[in-house]
Scaffold this motif. Structure first.
Motif, PDB file in Angstrom:
ATOM      1  N   ILE A 129       0.840  -1.208   0.000  1.00 40.82           N
ATOM      2  CA  ILE A 129       0.000   0.000   0.000  1.00 40.82           C
ATOM      3  C   ILE A 129       0.870   1.251   0.000  1.00 40.82           C
ATOM      4  CG2 ILE A 129      -1.723   1.296   1.301  1.00 40.82           C
ATOM      5  CD1 ILE A 129      -2.766  -1.365   2.365  1.00 40.82           C
ATOM      6  N   ILE A 130       1.926   1.254   0.815  1.00 41.84           N
ATOM      7  CA  ILE A 130       2.812   2.419   0.889  1.00 41.84           C
ATOM      8  C   ILE A 130       3.555   2.615  -0.422  1.00 41.84           C
ATOM      9  CG2 ILE A 130       4.806   3.405   2.058  1.00 41.84           C
ATOM     10  CD1 ILE A 130       2.276   3.434   3.719  1.00 41.84           C
ATOM     11  N   VAL A 131       4.097   1.541  -0.990  1.00 38.02           N
ATOM     12  CA  VAL A 131       4.862   1.650  -2.233  1.00 38.02           C
ATOM     13  C   VAL A 131       4.001   2.190  -3.368  1.00 38.02           C
ATOM     14  CG1 VAL A 131       6.043   0.294  -4.013  1.00 38.02           C
ATOM     15  CG2 VAL A 131       6.532  -0.127  -1.620  1.00 38.02           C
ATOM     16  N   SER A 132       2.735   1.775  -3.418  1.00 34.63           N
ATOM     17  CA  SER A 132       1.864   2.208  -4.517  1.00 34.63           C
ATOM     18  C   SER A 132       1.278   3.603  -4.298  1.00 34.63           C
ATOM     19  CB  SER A 132       0.716   1.204  -4.692  1.00 34.63           C
ATOM     20  OG  SER A 132      -0.086   1.135  -3.522  1.00 34.63           O
ATOM     21  N   SER A 133       1.168   4.033  -3.047  1.00 33.89           N
ATOM     22  CA  SER A 133       0.513   5.318  -2.752  1.00 33.89           C
ATOM     23  C   SER A 133       1.491   6.470  -2.577  1.00 33.89           C
ATOM     24  CB  SER A 133      -0.332   5.202  -1.470  1.00 33.89           C
ATOM     25  OG  SER A 133      -1.274   4.170  -1.573  1.00 33.89           O
ATOM     26  N   LEU A 134       2.745   6.181  -2.254  1.00 29.60           N
ATOM     27  CA  LEU A 134       3.695   7.224  -1.898  1.00 29.60           C
ATOM     28  C   LEU A 134       3.876   8.285  -2.982  1.00 29.60           C
ATOM     29  CD1 LEU A 134       5.594   8.212   0.294  1.00 29.60           C
ATOM     30  CD2 LEU A 134       7.407   6.813  -0.715  1.00 29.60           C
ATOM     31  N   PRO A 135       4.051   7.933  -4.264  1.00 27.99           N
ATOM     32  CA  PRO A 135       4.248   8.983  -5.278  1.00 27.99           C
ATOM     33  C   PRO A 135       3.092   9.979  -5.360  1.00 27.99           C
ATOM     34  CG  PRO A 135       4.893   6.844  -6.155  1.00 27.99           C
ATOM     35  CD  PRO A 135       4.217   6.589  -4.849  1.00 27.99           C
ATOM     36  N   VAL A 136       1.863   9.484  -5.277  1.00 27.14           N
ATOM     37  CA  VAL A 136       0.699  10.380  -5.337  1.00 27.14           C
ATOM     38  C   VAL A 136       0.657  11.286  -4.114  1.00 27.14           C
ATOM     39  CG1 VAL A 136      -1.814  10.475  -5.424  1.00 27.14           C
ATOM     40  CG2 VAL A 136      -0.589   8.728  -6.722  1.00 27.14           C
ATOM     41  N   LEU A 137       0.996  10.750  -2.946  1.00 26.09           N
ATOM     42  CA  LEU A 137       0.997  11.547  -1.728  1.00 26.09           C
ATOM     43  C   LEU A 137       2.064  12.637  -1.779  1.00 26.09           C
ATOM     44  CD1 LEU A 137       0.577   8.719   0.950  1.00 26.09           C
ATOM     45  CD2 LEU A 137      -1.164  10.290   0.112  1.00 26.09           C
ATOM     46  N   LEU A 138       3.169  12.366  -2.448  1.00 28.16           N
ATOM     47  CA  LEU A 138       4.231  13.364  -2.554  1.00 28.16           C
ATOM     48  C   LEU A 138       3.882  14.468  -3.544  1.00 28.16           C
ATOM     49  CD1 LEU A 138       7.408  11.064  -2.566  1.00 28.16           C
ATOM     50  CD2 LEU A 138       6.495  12.411  -0.670  1.00 28.16           C
ATOM     51  N   ILE A 139       3.091  14.145  -4.559  1.00 35.79           N
ATOM     52  CA  ILE A 139       2.728  15.121  -5.578  1.00 35.79           C
ATOM     53  C   ILE A 139       1.603  16.044  -5.103  1.00 35.79           C
ATOM     54  CG2 ILE A 139       1.690  15.381  -7.879  1.00 35.79           C
ATOM     55  CD1 ILE A 139       3.171  12.881  -8.714  1.00 35.79           C
ATOM     56  N   TYR A 140       0.674  15.519  -4.301  1.00 39.88           N
ATOM     57  CA  TYR A 140      -0.532  16.274  -3.947  1.00 39.88           C
ATOM     58  C   TYR A 140      -0.250  17.637  -3.303  1.00 39.88           C
ATOM     59  CZ  TYR A 140      -4.886  17.614  -1.739  1.00 39.88           C
ATOM     60  OH  TYR A 140      -5.976  18.314  -1.332  1.00 39.88           O
ATOM     61  N   PRO A 141       0.733  17.765  -2.368  1.00 40.54           N
ATOM     62  CA  PRO A 141       0.948  19.089  -1.755  1.00 40.54           C
ATOM     63  C   PRO A 141       1.268  20.189  -2.761  1.00 40.54           C
ATOM     64  CG  PRO A 141       2.061  17.391  -0.484  1.00 40.54           C
ATOM     65  CD  PRO A 141       1.568  16.725  -1.738  1.00 40.54           C
ATOM     66  N   PHE A 142       1.856  19.835  -3.901  1.00 44.77           N
ATOM     67  CA  PHE A 142       2.233  20.840  -4.885  1.00 44.77           C
ATOM     68  C   PHE A 142       1.032  21.347  -5.684  1.00 44.77           C
ATOM     69  CE2 PHE A 142       6.063  18.328  -4.148  1.00 44.77           C
ATOM     70  CZ  PHE A 142       6.988  19.317  -3.865  1.00 44.77           C
ATOM     71  N   VAL A 143      -0.049  20.586  -5.703  1.00 50.93           N
ATOM     72  CA  VAL A 143      -1.234  21.009  -6.470  1.00 50.93           C
ATOM     73  C   VAL A 143      -2.415  21.327  -5.561  1.00 50.93           C
ATOM     74  CG1 VAL A 143      -0.547  19.661  -8.481  1.00 50.93           C
ATOM     75  CG2 VAL A 143      -2.030  18.620  -6.784  1.00 50.93           C
ATOM     76  N   GLN A 144      -2.209  21.262  -4.244  1.00 47.14           N
ATOM     77  CA  GLN A 144      -3.319  21.458  -3.310  1.00 47.14           C
ATOM     78  C   GLN A 144      -3.940  22.844  -3.459  1.00 47.14           C
ATOM     79  OE1 GLN A 144      -2.200  21.377   0.792  1.00 47.14           O
ATOM     80  NE2 GLN A 144      -4.292  21.276   1.541  1.00 47.14           N
ATOM     81  N   LYS A 145      -3.094  23.870  -3.613  1.00 43.19           N
ATOM     82  CA  LYS A 145      -3.600  25.244  -3.720  1.00 43.19           C
ATOM     83  C   LYS A 145      -4.546  25.371  -4.914  1.00 43.19           C
ATOM     84  CE  LYS A 145      -0.830  28.189  -5.484  1.00 43.19           C
ATOM     85  NZ  LYS A 145       0.320  29.120  -5.701  1.00 43.19           N
ATOM     86  N   HIS A 146      -4.129  24.873  -6.068  1.00 43.04           N
ATOM     87  CA  HIS A 146      -4.974  24.929  -7.254  1.00 43.04           C
ATOM     88  C   HIS A 146      -6.163  23.982  -7.131  1.00 43.04           C
ATOM     89  CE1 HIS A 146      -2.019  27.412  -9.239  1.00 43.04           C
ATOM     90  NE2 HIS A 146      -1.083  26.514  -9.000  1.00 43.04           N
ATOM     91  N   PHE A 147      -5.947  22.875  -6.439  1.00 42.31           N
ATOM     92  CA  PHE A 147      -6.998  21.862  -6.313  1.00 42.31           C
ATOM     93  C   PHE A 147      -8.218  22.427  -5.594  1.00 42.31           C
ATOM     94  CE2 PHE A 147      -9.077  18.306  -4.188  1.00 42.31           C
ATOM     95  CZ  PHE A 147      -9.215  17.405  -5.227  1.00 42.31           C
ATOM     96  N   VAL A 148      -8.003  23.067  -4.459  1.00 43.63           N
ATOM     97  CA  VAL A 148      -9.117  23.614  -3.673  1.00 43.63           C
ATOM     98  C   VAL A 148      -9.845  24.693  -4.464  1.00 43.63           C
ATOM     99  CG1 VAL A 148      -9.716  24.875  -1.582  1.00 43.63           C
ATOM    100  CG2 VAL A 148      -8.000  23.060  -1.486  1.00 43.63           C
ATOM    101  N   LYS A 149      -9.099  25.600  -5.088  1.00 44.98           N
ATOM    102  CA  LYS A 149      -9.707  26.685  -5.853  1.00 44.98           C
ATOM    103  C   LYS A 149     -10.497  26.157  -7.042  1.00 44.98           C
ATOM    104  CE  LYS A 149      -8.557  30.858  -8.462  1.00 44.98           C
ATOM    105  NZ  LYS A 149      -7.454  31.724  -8.969  1.00 44.98           N
ATOM    106  N   GLY A 150      -9.917  25.214  -7.775  1.00 41.95           N
ATOM    107  CA  GLY A 150     -10.579  24.672  -8.960  1.00 41.95           C
ATOM    108  C   GLY A 150     -11.838  23.905  -8.627  1.00 41.95           C
TER     109      GLY A 150
END
Length: 296
Positions: free
Chosen positions: A268-289
């Motif tokens: 679970i960690i190996v498959s989820s880690l890349p997405v979890l690392l990417i999300y903080p960089f798009v969170q600002k745009h994610f909430v607004k969009g």
């Protein structure tokens, strides 16, 4: 003065209530992921007996060692990264222009076109016709099948259309036309630069879908070299839980069973880690969009 004090007390009570509720929600969402992580590095016997709930105990890396020593992991990461990147770019190239076109008031027949799109959300041909179409197109056992399938979503189209409907005033287009901008120049020069939020949101939706895609690879891919990461992790999990019948040593069998119980958390960690690392960089745009695109 008395009324101001009552109002201040009410505001303070409201703020405290919101903070408490948000904290409870945050813990309920974060703790399962945290537990999976500490369970993946803890002694599986202690995990199964319920002794691990806040801090890892009997720390071990056997599960990750078993997973990461498999040479297929790097190939799976490469394949999944390729499928995710290509599929997401293709999806954005379809969804963003389509959403903008359907948001324009001067598009003839846009209501009928939208009805056709919405119809596909509720009715489909099913797995067998879909498989026959893919086979007829000679996409079975090719990388293109996992790039193309899932590269369009009516739900994401609706969000995109709502975003453009509520965020781009018609006067902006009229001003661009006065300056000599045609529709394509307007879309490239004006619309796209103002679409960072919705591109981030829709891009994240598509990227997560392609990254976690499992069923399409299971159905349409037979070549192990083309397997996405999820299928490779599935095979590792199954092989880790299968004990060779020739092994008769009780201690060895117990050790293999411990590793098997640890693997399921590590996967679970190996498959989820890349997405979890990417999300903080798009969170600002994610909430607004999401907020803008969800008005309708």
């Amino acid at each position: 003065m008395h009324s101001k004090r009552i109002l201040w007390n009410n505001d303070r009570f409201f703020d405290i209530t919101v903070i408490v509720l948000v904290t409870i929600i945050l813990v309920s969402l974060f703790y399962p992921l945290y537990f999976v992580f500490i369970a993946s590095i803890s002694n599986p016997d202690l995990v199964s007996s319920g002794q691990v709930w806040f801090l890892p105990k009997g720390i071990t890396n056997e599960g990750y060692t078993y997973i990461l020593r498999d040479v297929r992991i790097l190939r799976g990461y490469f394949n999944t990264f390729l499928y995710t990147t290509s599929g997401t770019l293709l999806a954005l190239a379809i969804t963003i222009p389509a959403g903008y076109a359907l948001s324009r008031s001067d598009l003839r027949g846009k209501t009928i076109i939208m009805l056709f799109f919405v119809f596909t959300m509720y009715f489909s041909g099913g797995l067998i016709p879909k498989y026959l179409v893919v086979k007829r197109l000679k996409l079975i056992d090719t990388r293109f099948v996992l790039m193309i399938l899932g590269s369009f979503s009516v739900f994401n189209l609706i969000i995109t259309r709502s975003f453009y409907t509520n965020s781009l005033p018609k006067e902006l287009q009229e001003a661009a036309e006065v300056d000599g901008c045609n529709i394509f120049q307007y879309f490239i020069s004006v619309v796209l630069p103002l679409s960072k939020s919705i591109i981030a949101v829709i891009g994240l939706y598509y990227a997560v879908y392609h990254w976690n895609a499992f069923f399409n690879g299971l159905v349409y891919i037979n070549n192990v070299k083309l397997y996405p990461l999820q299928l490779i992790l599935r095979d590792i999990l199954i092989s880790g839980q299968t004990i060779d019948a020739s092994i008769t040593d009780p201690e060895m069998i117990k050790r293999l069973e411990q590793i098997a119980r640890t693997i399921k958390y590590g996967v679970i960690i190996v498959s989820s880690l890349p997405v979890l690392l990417i999300y903080p960089f798009v969170q600002k745009h994610f909430v607004k969009g999401v907020m803008i695109g969800a008005i309708k």
